[in-house]
Write a protein that holds these residues in place. Structure first.
Motif, PDB file in Angstrom:
ATOM      1  N   ARG A 357       0.860  -1.177   0.000  1.00 18.03           N
ATOM      2  CA  ARG A 357       0.000   0.000   0.000  1.00 18.03           C
ATOM      3  C   ARG A 357       0.900   1.232   0.000  1.00 18.03           C
ATOM      4  NH1 ARG A 357      -3.546  -0.569   5.182  1.00 18.03           N
ATOM      5  NH2 ARG A 357      -1.730  -1.698   6.003  1.00 18.03           N
ATOM      6  N   ASP A 383       3.746  -3.174   5.077  1.00 19.29           N
ATOM      7  CA  ASP A 383       3.269  -3.124   3.688  1.00 19.29           C
ATOM      8  C   ASP A 383       2.889  -1.714   3.244  1.00 19.29           C
ATOM      9  OD1 ASP A 383       1.071  -2.943   5.347  1.00 19.29           O
ATOM     10  OD2 ASP A 383      -0.258  -4.044   3.996  1.00 19.29           O
ATOM     11  N   GLU A 410      -3.741  -0.357  -2.268  1.00 18.37           N
ATOM     12  CA  GLU A 410      -4.516   0.737  -1.699  1.00 18.37           C
ATOM     13  C   GLU A 410      -3.678   2.005  -1.747  1.00 18.37           C
ATOM     14  OE1 GLU A 410      -7.310   1.451   2.208  1.00 18.37           O
ATOM     15  OE2 GLU A 410      -5.269   0.744   2.574  1.00 18.37           O
ATOM     16  N   ARG A 466      -7.094  -3.382   5.756  1.00 16.84           N
ATOM     17  CA  ARG A 466      -6.359  -3.764   4.556  1.00 16.84           C
ATOM     18  C   ARG A 466      -7.365  -4.255   3.523  1.00 16.84           C
ATOM     19  NH1 ARG A 466      -2.503  -5.225   8.576  1.00 16.84           N
ATOM     20  NH2 ARG A 466      -0.370  -4.589   8.045  1.00 16.84           N
TER      21      ARG A 466
END
Length: 676
Positions: A357, A383, A410, A466
């Protein structure tokens, strides 16, 4: 670590980060794997050794950058050293042990060159207007008078003690209007009056007058009244403080005292007038940038808009919203932003990372929140890759879609709740992305805004949510303008998701779509073609046809505003089919032959529409013969009128020339020639 000709120095900051140097070097495609522990102190000689190479030196530390820079300057290598952060960005985290792919991505991003930006030179002669109330304004003016040429203008002087020695002008008045920028402010003042030097008790002033005008380089506003300018924090040289807050007043005074001389202001945006879709033929089309600019730095300039770089605060909303790329962000340029995103995603995946992300934040407030989270909280998840830019408002849907297509699952936008106007255009950009993703079959909701100054709230939001589904990667090289990059991203995602080439509906106001023409009412006058700034509407020079290229349309609405028949409407959507890249037939009509010579000179619908509107209704076409002129080509129309009895080109009969014989004959007949 060596990466080509670059030397990358990694330090675990006193053992506070868990870094496997060999794995990191391999993940970065480098050689060597030394991880230092106190590079800025007892191991500084290893930094000096690295300066002995001929290539660039990248140091994974920003906190001690001044120390390294000083040493580099001593060895004439200051221009070869750069710094990047892995500590607050990756290592200091509850998931720091799993952050190796993120570190590899940050190392790779550090090597992406940052293009030089242009700047504007602003000059201040030190002329300062202190505008406020009573003793607070007088004290501020006195402090500034040693270094600046100060005038103190009081809204009221009730609690002001007259100075024993007046070494700067003191006047009264109220600013009706203020315009201009740092180094060139202009104010219009009502109830203006100069100080009466003979006033005994308190400050006295002479007769007041309205409409007084003055100029200055700096304005210090201590009135506590509403701001003189929109987005005052972006107006360089305009310093505003609450007169009830001594600390704020002192901060404004200290800042004002430095504002004399020449200053370099970044030029935040580039403008290409030839691409602007603002207006044509006094009809207004796109106003996205005008509607969004919080600093009033953008103004209409005929058919285009102009951006005053001296007023521009760099929020980037105009660049993010501009559908044609007439305005693009330049600090740094948008191409380097795409390149950095591509580099981050590629390096992360190549290092074995999964489902990354990206956290897009500004390099001021956002960086501070991330640092506080790393020092006193959980830090960023392994992440989540932080991505610093100048302003979050500059992010357009092209950047969002590019990041998602490159593999980020994302995109999180970290905004400052104190500056809501700087993000006014983000919802529209996110709306376009959500509509495209859901239209392609994805669950959507892959872009969210975190509007918080709280480091713990940031961590909670990132750890607690997430994406549930994996978005396939659709890697591409982001080249070209906004439309081209968007198409590459959307087509790539469509292929990865197995979506058909159907048109995707978009929200109202989106910069993509088609024009819908009611062909029953269209006369093929082609006024829309001449008005279209993007050449999406076209004609055929050989046939009476209206053509439309959907990929070029920016939904500015100029065609609908220009159409005399009002038969054009806009339909926001995104066409995936390749046919959108070429001009398609919308409507065609029969050529209309001249009733006199037979030459085609118009279209059947347009000529008959004119005949219907004018025949018998306008004095020039009151009869059938006169109305028939409309059905003639331009040559026959002139010829027919010339030979008609009421020839509009005819003048009075020419007077015949008179000769000597004429006068002799008249004398013989006993008459005067002038009597004829």
């Amino acid at each position: 670590m060596q990466r080509g000709d670059r030397t990358v120095l990694i330090c675990d900051c006193g053992g506070t980060m868990d870094i496997d140097g060999a794995k990191l070097s391999k993940a970065c495609g480098g050689t060597g794997g030394t991880v230092f522990t106190a590079l800025c102190r007892r191991e500084i000689n290893r930094f000096v050794d690295a300066l002995g190479t001929t290539g660039p030196v990248d140091v994974a530390c920003t906190q001690e950058a001044p120390v390294f820079s000083e040493v580099a300057e001593e060895h004439d290598a200051g221009d070869r050293v750069s710094f990047f952060n892995i500590r607050e960005s990756a290592g200091w985290s509850d998931e720091g042990a799993a952050a190796m792919p993120k570190m590899a991505a940050l190392v790779a991003e550090a090597t992406v060159p940052s293009p030089a930006s242009r700047s504007l030179t602003l000059t201040s002669e030190g002329t300062c207007l202190v505008y406020g109330r009573g003793q607070v304004a007088l004290d501020a003016a006195r402090k500034l008078s040693d270094g600046l040429s100060v005038t103190c203008m009081l809204v009221d002087a009730d609690d002001a003690v007259p100075p024993a020695v007046v070494d700067f002008p003191i006047v009264t008045g109220r600013i009706r209007q203020a315009t201009g920028r740092f180094g060139a402010f202009a104010v219009t003042i009502d109830r203006f009056a100069e100080r009466n030097p003979s006033a005994r008790s308190g400050l006295g002033f002479g007769r007041t007058a309205d409409g007084a005008e003055s100029e200055c380089d700096v304005i210090v506003d201590l009135t506590g009244d509403p701001t003189l300018f929109p987005a005052p924090e972006k107006r360089d040289g305009y310093l505003r403080a609450d007169p009830r807050d001594p600390a704020a007043v002192m901060t404004a005074v200290l800042e004002a005292s430095t504002l004399v001389g020449e200053f370099e202001k970044p030029i935040y945006v580039n403008v290409n007038d030839s691409l602007c879709a603002h207006s044509r033929n006094r009809k207004t089309g796109c106003t996205r940038c005008l509607d969004l600019c919080p600093a009033s730095a953008i103004a209409p300039a005929g058919d285009v808009v102009s951006v005053d770089p001296a007023l521009c605060g760099g929020c980037g909303l105009c660049a993010g919203a501009c559908p044609t790329s007439a305005i693009t962000y330049a600090y740094p340029d948008v191409q380097s932003v795409h390149q950095r995103i591509t580099t981050l995603a590629s390096a992360y995946w190549n290092a074995g990372g999964k489902a990354p992300r990206i956290l897009i934040h500004d390099d001021k407030t956002g960086s501070q929140i991330i640092e506080l989270s790393a020092r006193y909280g959980r830090g960023l998840p392994a992440d989540v890759i932080p991505f610093a830019i100048n302003e979050v408002g500059q992010v357009g849907h092209d950047i969002l879609l590019s990041a998602l297509a490159q593999g980020f699952q994302e995109v999180v936008l970290l905004t400052d709740p104190r500056r809501p106007d700087d993000y006014a255009g983000l919802d529209a950009q996110i709306g376009v992305v959500d509509a495209l993703l859901t239209g392609l079959g994805d669950a959507g909701n892959r872009v969210r805004v975190l509007d918080t100054p709280d480091p713990d709230a940031l961590s909670d939001a990132l750890y607690g949510h997430r994406p549930s589904a994996i978005l396939p990667t659709a890697t591409f090289v982001p080249l070209g303008r906004k439309k081209a990059i968007t198409r590459l991203a959307v087509k790539g995602l469509a292929a990865a998701l197995g979506a058909p080439d159907d048109a995707l509906p978009l929200p109202a106001g989106a910069p993509y779509g088609r024009v819908v023409v009611d062909t029953e009412g269209c006369t093929l006058c082609l006024a829309c073609v001449s008005a279209c700034p993007a050449s999406a509407l076209q004609d055929n020079p050989d046939k009476p046809q209206l053509l439309f290229q959907e990929d070029a349309c920016v939904q500015c609405g100029l065609c609908a505003a220009t159409c005399p028949e009002k038969v054009i409407t806009l339909e926001p959507r995104y066409a995936l089919a390749d046919s959108a890249l070429s001009a398609q037939l919308v409507f065609e009509d029969e050529p209309y032959p001249c009733v006199s010579c037979g030459k085609p000179f118009g279209t059947k619908r347009s000529i008959e529409a004119i005949v219907t509107r004018l025949s018998g209704k306008h004095w020039m076409f009151a009869t059938g013969d006169r109305a028939n002129l409309i059905r003639m080509c331009e040559d026959c129309r002139v010829t027919t009128q010339f030979h008609s009895k009421d020839n509009p080109f005819a003048g009075p009969p020419r007077r015949l020339p008179r000769t000597t014989a004429d006068y002799e004959q008249a004398r013989a007949e006993g008459r005067e020639l002038d009597e004829d």
